[in-house]
Design a protein around this motif. Structure first.
Motif, PDB file in Angstrom:
ATOM      1  N   LEU A   1       0.824  -1.213   0.000  1.00  0.00           N
ATOM      2  CA  LEU A   1       0.000   0.000   0.000  1.00  0.00           C
ATOM      3  C   LEU A   1       0.858   1.263   0.000  1.00  0.00           C
ATOM      4  O   LEU A   1       2.073   1.221   0.160  1.00  0.00           O
ATOM      5  N   SER A   2       0.166   2.368  -0.177  1.00  0.00           N
ATOM      6  CA  SER A   2       0.830   3.684  -0.194  1.00  0.00           C
ATOM      7  C   SER A   2      -0.141   4.714   0.336  1.00  0.00           C
ATOM      8  O   SER A   2      -1.314   4.413   0.601  1.00  0.00           O
ATOM      9  N   ASP A   3       0.338   5.940   0.467  1.00  0.00           N
ATOM     10  CA  ASP A   3      -0.587   7.013   0.828  1.00  0.00           C
ATOM     11  C   ASP A   3      -1.305   7.491  -0.430  1.00  0.00           C
ATOM     12  O   ASP A   3      -1.140   6.918  -1.519  1.00  0.00           O
ATOM     13  N   ALA A   4      -2.093   8.530  -0.294  1.00  0.00           N
ATOM     14  CA  ALA A   4      -2.912   8.992  -1.418  1.00  0.00           C
ATOM     15  C   ALA A   4      -2.083   9.552  -2.565  1.00  0.00           C
ATOM     16  O   ALA A   4      -2.591   9.707  -3.687  1.00  0.00           O
ATOM     17  N   THR A   5      -0.803   9.830  -2.310  1.00  0.00           N
ATOM     18  CA  THR A   5       0.065  10.362  -3.373  1.00  0.00           C
ATOM     19  C   THR A   5       1.013   9.293  -3.909  1.00  0.00           C
ATOM     20  O   THR A   5       2.025   9.624  -4.541  1.00  0.00           O
ATOM     21  N   ASN A   6       0.711   8.027  -3.613  1.00  0.00           N
ATOM     22  CA  ASN A   6       1.501   6.877  -4.091  1.00  0.00           C
ATOM     23  C   ASN A   6       2.906   6.820  -3.494  1.00  0.00           C
ATOM     24  O   ASN A   6       3.823   6.281  -4.111  1.00  0.00           O
ATOM     25  N   ARG A   7       3.067   7.350  -2.288  1.00  0.00           N
ATOM     26  CA  ARG A   7       4.359   7.264  -1.618  1.00  0.00           C
ATOM     27  C   ARG A   7       4.288   6.240  -0.492  1.00  0.00           C
ATOM     28  O   ARG A   7       3.222   6.009   0.096  1.00  0.00           O
ATOM     29  N   ALA A   8       5.442   5.649  -0.199  1.00  0.00           N
ATOM     30  CA  ALA A   8       5.501   4.654   0.881  1.00  0.00           C
ATOM     31  C   ALA A   8       5.145   5.305   2.207  1.00  0.00           C
ATOM     32  O   ALA A   8       5.369   6.508   2.413  1.00  0.00           O
TER      33      ALA A   8
END
Length: 868
Positions: A834-841
């Motif tokens: 998974l990631s946050d809403a900005t596709n970052r770890a």
């Protein structure tokens, strides 16, 4: 007239006194008889008050009450005998009497009959006769009682032989009802094999055949040895203590050793936890060893009586086999009582002869008794002798009867004597929902399943199992691995490592070749590798397959491991074996086989695999006039992950639906009721939404579907390519068309308008799940070779768990890129990329800390009460 209400406080006080006496060490036998005596006094007093002093009626206790054996909430079975033509005169009084007994809160079973009616009813139903056999006159006309006894005697109904075979058949049917095993997660201490009913069956047939009124009387008749009598009485004493406490804990008649009672009983019976064994596991091992011994005695004694009935006064057919054994009327028998003492190897030879002479009906009871009496001969010196080691290996190598005779060896006590390590797991229960059998019973079931691969495949097993089994050059390697894979359970430490050491010593002593010994040890040490890889890792990932193949080493070892894994899972809990697990293991086997065939050192060519899948799908679509060019327009937006995770048929199915759909028809919710993976795949194609996983799991949970796996993939142009593998609430794939339409409609509505998505329901834990304290563990770490994070959640499984997790992801604006769902018994082990809403770890970030806190809130804050 004194009423029931006035006796109730007295009975309650007496019951409390009995409970206190039991905790103070009073013999349970005295207490169950005293409880019956207390009820006698009340029933007789009420009889005097309501019926009065008459010679027209007789009150008798029957069944367990007739034996003067009552537990706190046992049935109170009575019969009222009446002279012919007198019932009409006493009907009102009898009804008043029975009503008063019901008002006492007693579980009354009653009948009102003349002696002749008793005979007629008993002639039709052997259970009625059995109840009357154990009757006592409480009050009333002695002649009426004697007339009933005479009318139901062997000279009038149910000869000794007829009664015996009726009770034998009744016991066989009862045992089948419990799966022919006492070694269940929640055994029935009364009706299950080796339970109280088995002891009573011996007493019933002995009473009818020998006119013996007690088990003790059977020793004088030569039917029971003193040692066997002591075992029966000690076993009954334990079961009575357990049953008495069960009734008190549950406040009702309860004969099942329910998991929520087992811990309390262990505590009340004085067990305590130690480093290797929980108190409850020690208690249950004592219980299972006791019922094992009772089941052995029951089998032997009933067979002894059967032989006496069938062959007395008949010409026995005696056929010598060798100097030590002969057959008598189709049963194997030692040639003399001194055989085992003079030739100890005959203790193993007996089982080899049973394998080699398939026409034999069994072993004669007298010979079984001799085996049990000579077990002391199987000592260290016996185990070291080359002759005995060769005999044991010959038993394992016979083409027929291996699992059957190993089970017989276990029943007679020979297996535990020959393999001391096996004695430690005899009767050992693991307190979880994954293993529903004792370790010894599970082990023998694994061996039985492994043997079953040698015969045509059963419907629940993949047909390739038989094909693979035929390639084995040494099937005994599989059998030895099956015997040792769990043999070190309960010793502390890693049971796989300890078991591998035991297996090494066994192989050395039994002359197993160095190469085969290596495989046996490797299999025991790694017997969980294949199931854990299939259930916890993404087997569509070529790196995972390569890693697994490197650990296995070669195709020969893979064949043994695959067969052992299937045999192990199917012997652990029948409900765990689904077509989904079957398919998972088969895919892992085939993909690993591909690695070995193409050379293990050569990495799997991802581009080659993607092209292969695309070519297969294109061929299917071109057959229905969908050009390859159209397919490529869709596929150019899909990453390699999509093609690695789906086969050609699935890709063609998805592609056709996407090509044929208009944009305003999205989301696409495709459900294939005819899929061959053992589950129902639900494919969702729609514009990506951060809450997609949460929405989907919440809807599917509300519909009562069990998600067994999830494939979360995004296309390059912002669309979901998500697949949920589900089973319906009966643990079967979804087949009903109306049900499919219901699922599609609910998912489409929530995806179009997330406001229609139901909130996660916090369901209470079931009775069994409440017995486990599985703390929730949540960890995050960088996802290998990805810019995302890996999150692992280990917690207590329960209905709707994924929906609770999905709700937490939704609350924290988390995007799910992949999921691996795994449940082992009461324990759920789920892994997410998974990631946050900005596709970052999110690893080691404030988002990670917030997510973990939210997950704990949703998972752990649940009701603690529920139903079974």
């Amino acid at each position: 007239m004194k009423t029931a209400k006035e006796y109730q406080p007295l009975l309650n006080a007496q019951l409390e006194q009995l409970t206190t006496a039991l905790s103070n060490g009073e013999p349970i036998e005295a207490l169950v008889h005293l409880r019956a005596q207390q009820l006698d006094e009340v029933l007789i007093a009420l009889w005097h008050s309501i019926i009065g002093n008459t010679d027209k009626l007789a009150l008798i206790a029957v069944g367990g009450y007739g034996r003067s054996e009552l537990h706190p909430h046992s049935d109170i079975d009575i019969a009222i005998l009446v002279e012919p033509d007198e019932l009409i005169n006493w009907q009102t009084a009898i009804e008043q009497y029975v009503t008063q007994l019901w008002n006492l809160g007693l579980d009354i079973g009653h009948s009102v009959r003349t002696p002749q009616q008793c005979s007629e009813e008993a002639s039709r139903d052997v259970t009625v006769l059995t109840n009357l056999l154990e009757s006592r006159l409480l009050i009333g006309n002695q002649t009426l009682y004697q007339n009933m006894q005479q009318a139901t005697s062997e000279s009038h109904i149910w000869s000794k032989e007829e009664f015996f075979f009726a009770k034998l058949n009744e016991q066989q049917q009862r045992h089948q009802k419990f799966g022919d095993t006492a070694y269940k997660l929640e055994p029935n201490i009364k009706e299950g094999p080796g339970g109280l009913r088995d002891i009573q069956t011996i007493a019933w047939v002995a009473k009818r055949y020998f006119d013996a009124n007690s088990l003790q009387a059977l020793t004088a008749l030569g039917f029971l040895t003193q040692t066997e009598l002591n075992s029966l009485l000690q076993g009954r004493e334990l079961l009575w203590r357990i049953r008495f406490l069960l009734h008190r804990l549950s406040k009702r008649r309860e004969d099942r050793l329910l998991m929520d009672m087992q811990r309390q009983l262990a505590n009340q019976l004085g067990y305590s936890d130690n480093n290797n064994n929980l108190a409850v596991e020690q208690f249950m091992q004592h219980y299972f060893r006791t019922v094992t011994e009772l089941a052995r005695l029951n089998e032997m004694l009933l067979q002894l009586l059967q032989e006496k009935i069938e062959f007395t006064d008949k010409n026995n057919s005696v056929i010598p086999i060798n100097e030590r054994f002969q057959t008598v009327n189709g049963y194997l028998e030692v040639s003399s009582a001194a055989v085992f003492r003079e030739t100890p190897s005959a203790l193993l030879e007996l089982f080899l002869l049973m394998e080699q002479n398939r026409q034999l009906k069994g072993v004669r009871a007298a010979s079984i008794r001799l085996v049990r009496e000579h077990l002391y001969l199987i000592d260290d010196a016996f185990r070291e002798q080359a002759e005995h080691c060769a005999l044991f290996m010959a038993i394992l190598k016979e083409p027929h009867g291996v699992s059957h005779e190993l089970s017989r060896m276990n029943r007679y006590g020979v297996l535990a004597a020959y393999l001391p390590a096996f004695s430690h797991i005899t009767g050992r229960m693991q307190f979880d929902l994954f293993h529903i059998y004792t370790v010894d019973e599970h082990t023998l079931n694994v061996l039985k399943n492994a043997r079953s691969f040698a015969i045509p495949p059963s419907p629940e097993h993949h047909p390739q199992l038989q094909t693979i089994f035929k390639t084995l050059d040494a099937p005994e390697v599989l059998y030895v691995a099956a015997l040792f894979h769990d043999i070190a359970k309960g010793r502390g430490g890693d049971h796989s490592e300890l078991g591998a050491d035991d297996a090494k010593e066994f192989c050395l002593r039994h002359g197993i070749s160095k190469d085969n010994s290596r495989i046996v040890q490797w299999l025991v040490r790694n017997h969980l590798l294949m199931s854990m890889t299939a259930q916890r890792k993404d087997i569509s990932d070529p790196d995972i397959i390569l890693e697994f193949a490197e650990k296995v080493g070669d195709q020969r070892t893979l064949n043994y491991l695959y067969l052992l894994t299937v045999a192990d899972i199917t012997a652990t809990n029948p409900e765990l074996w689904t077509s989904w697990r079957d398919r998972l293991l088969m895919e892992l086997y085939l993909r690993s086989k591909y690695v070995f065939r193409h050379g293990q050192a050569k990495p799997i060519d991802i581009a080659e695999r993607v092209t292969e899948r695309q070519d297969g799908a294109a061929e299917l679509l071109e057959a229905i006039e969908i050009p390859r060019s159209a397919c490529l327009r869709v596929w150019k937006e899909f990453g390699d992950d999509y093609f690695l995770r789906h086969n050609a048929e699935e890709i063609a199915w998805h592609t056709r639906a996407i090509l044929e759909a208009n944009h305003d028809q999205l989301p696409l919710v495709l459900i294939n009721p005819h899929a061959t993976r053992g589950t129902t795949p639900i494919f969702i194609y729609a514009q990506e939404n951060d809450g997609f996983f949460a929405i989907s799991t919440l809807v599917l949970s509300r519909l009562g579907l069990n998600i067994v796996d999830a494939r979360i993939i995004s296309s390059r142009n912002g669309y979901t390519l998500d697949t949920y593998m589900v089973l319906d609430n009966d643990n079967q794939p979804v087949r009903d068309q109306h049900r499919i339409q219901e699922i599609q409609k609910a998912l489409s509505a929530s995806i179009k308008d997330p406001r229609q998505t139901p909130k996660a329901i916090r369901k209470p834990l079931s009775r069994q799940l409440r017995q486990f304290n599985t703390p929730t563990r949540i960890t995050t770490e960088p996802a290998p070779e990805l810019a995302y994070s890996l999150l692992e959640i280990i917690t207590l499984d329960r209905p709707g768990l994924l929906a609770l997790i999905g709700q937490a992801f939704l609350d924290c604006n988390i995007r799910v890129h992949n999921a691996k769902i795994s449940t082992v018994g009461e324990r759920a082990e789920n892994i997410f990329i998974l990631s946050d809403a900005t596709n970052r770890a999110i690893h080691d970030t404030p988002v990670s800390a917030q997510l973990i806190q939210t997950l704990h809130h949703h998972i752990d804050d649940i009701p603690k009460t529920g139903t079974a």
